[in-house]
Design an enzyme around this catalytic site. Structure first.
Site: not given
Length: 427
Positions: A62-64, A154, A181, A234, A311, A315
């Site tokens: 997750h690169l956001r 996901d 997911h 995952h 994964d 944050h």
């Protein structure tokens, strides 16, 4: 022989000292190191005392960016990937706006080319449904043509089996794989805690392992019925492993990944002395039991689980420094994955062949990505690794913006010293 433009000297590969010869971004030859050689005009990288490893691939990151750049962005995420040993990075679609149209995909790719023109390579994963709502398929043809290498919802399980089936069928038209997911949408979604003794003692709402396994079972049956591939994200528990093993024995086109944290951590991290209710250990699916952990290790070693992925879910610190039940799920992993999993090899827990398969050949085979096996003609994607260097996981030593890992304060062993992609040094 092709004109050599890079020679890596005296690196250790599989216990032997070797020289690596590269031309135009490709491996030309790997042979026993000699005392001296004529380099002509080639660049020479001295690697004595360092371990040579093929670059790794992470199919779940997750690169956001766009929308949550305060957590991570393309530049910082790829920086962590470069120093983490990764040449190929597949990033999920749960951005803001969601990656369900070509303009978002193209923006991600433009950012990657701007900040990391020599790599790591970024492969966006397109949203499976519009807005990740699970109600209407995203424009999969448009996303594939713009550069998406797979599709996934996901973070938000698809409730409708009918829609999920159609997505698998349409993805196959573009030679793309759907990543699922696996989480029953009615059983403790994103609780971040395994249902059991620990959750009872801590008084936390929790998710049972069957919440994952129920969806794995659905996917196994769909993949067999459609005779089309599905990749399971995952995987965290023994019940899922048993279903995947059963499916593979029947020849079902199922592949699966797990993560370093399910190999090395359990639900006990949530109540370790001094770290009770540690929100950095809150992840979805949750950390499970020791029996689950052992099952995951066994499955990775025997090939039931095909590959590893981080994964990586960064944050901001303030988001994790709050009450447990409102903190977001996620552990950051690009910086630590190599050190953690290589230590398992050194400890005899993870087979070296399984390590190599899980980080290189399997993910690249599943998603049709470039892979280096050090055979002539392979992409010259490799890094030099100092197995003995000890480092402490801290805000200062993590390249990612995300510092949310239960490993903060831990001492790990092994760091990337330099990294080449297509024969070009990127760090």
């Amino acid at each position: 022989m092709a004109k050599i433009d890079l020679i890596v000297r005296r690196a250790t590969l599989d216990g032997k000292e070797v020289d690596v010869f590269v031309s135009k971004g490709k491996i030309v030859e790997v042979k026993k190191s000699v005392k001296s050689l004529d380099a002509d005009d080639a660049k020479v990288e001295e690697a004595f005392g360092l371990t040579l490893m093929p670059s790794m691939t992470d199919v779940h990151v997750h690169l956001r960016e766009p929308g949550y750049e305060y957590k991570e962005d393309v530049e910082s995420g790829l920086r962590a990937a470069a120093w983490g040993g990764f040449s190929n990075i597949m990033c999920m679609a749960n951005t803001k706006p969601i990656n369900d149209n070509a303009s978002v995909t193209e923006m991600m790719l433009d950012k990657a080319r701007t900040y990391w023109p020599k790599g790591p390579r970024l492969i966006p994963i397109g949203a499976l449904t519009k807005g990740l709502s699970g109600k209407e398929l995203a424009p999969m043809a448009e996303l594939a043509e713009s550069g998406c290498g797979a599709f996934s919802n996901d973070g938000v399980p698809v409730k409708s089996t009918k829609i999920f089936r159609r997505a698998i069928e349409y993805a196959s038209d573009w030679n793309r794989v759907v990543i699922d997911h696996c989480e029953d949408p009615y059983m403790g979604v994103a609780a971040g805690v395994n249902e059991g003794e620990v959750s009872s003692r801590l008084g936390l709402p929790a998710q049972p392992d069957i919440a994952e396994a129920l969806q794995v079972g659905r996917d196994v049956l769909l993949a067999e019925y459609l005779d089309l591939p599905i990749h399971l994200a995952h995987i965290s528990c023994k019940k899922s492993v048993d279903l995947i093993r059963f499916a593979k024995e029947r020849g079902v086109k199922i592949s699966a990944e797990t993560t370093p944290h399910y190999l090395t951590m359990t639900e006990d991290y949530l109540e370790a002395e001094g770290t009770e209710y540690d929100t950095n250990a809150k992840v979805n699916p949750p950390l499970r039991t020791e029996a689950d952990r052992q099952s995951i290790i066994e499955a990775l070693n025997d090939g039931t689980i095909d590959c590893l992925a981080t994964d990586h879910a960064p944050h901001a610190t303030f988001e994790k420094e709050t009450e447990f039940d409102v903190a977001p799920c996620g552990i950051t992993g690009l910086d630590t994955a190599l050190s953690v999993t290589w230590q398992l090899v050194k400890d005899g827990v993870l087979d070296k062949d399984a390590f190599t398969r899980a980080w290189t050949t399997a993910p690249c085979g599943i998603f049709n990505l470039p892979v280096n096996t050090f055979a002539p003609g392979d992409p010259a994607d490799f890094f030099l690794f100092d197995e003995g260097e000890e480092w402490t996981v801290s805000n200062e030593t993590l390249y990612s913006k995300g510092k949310n890992t239960p490993l903060l304060g831990s001492t790990l062993k092994g760091r990337v010293k330099t990294h080449f992609i297509a024969g070009k040094k990127i760090v």
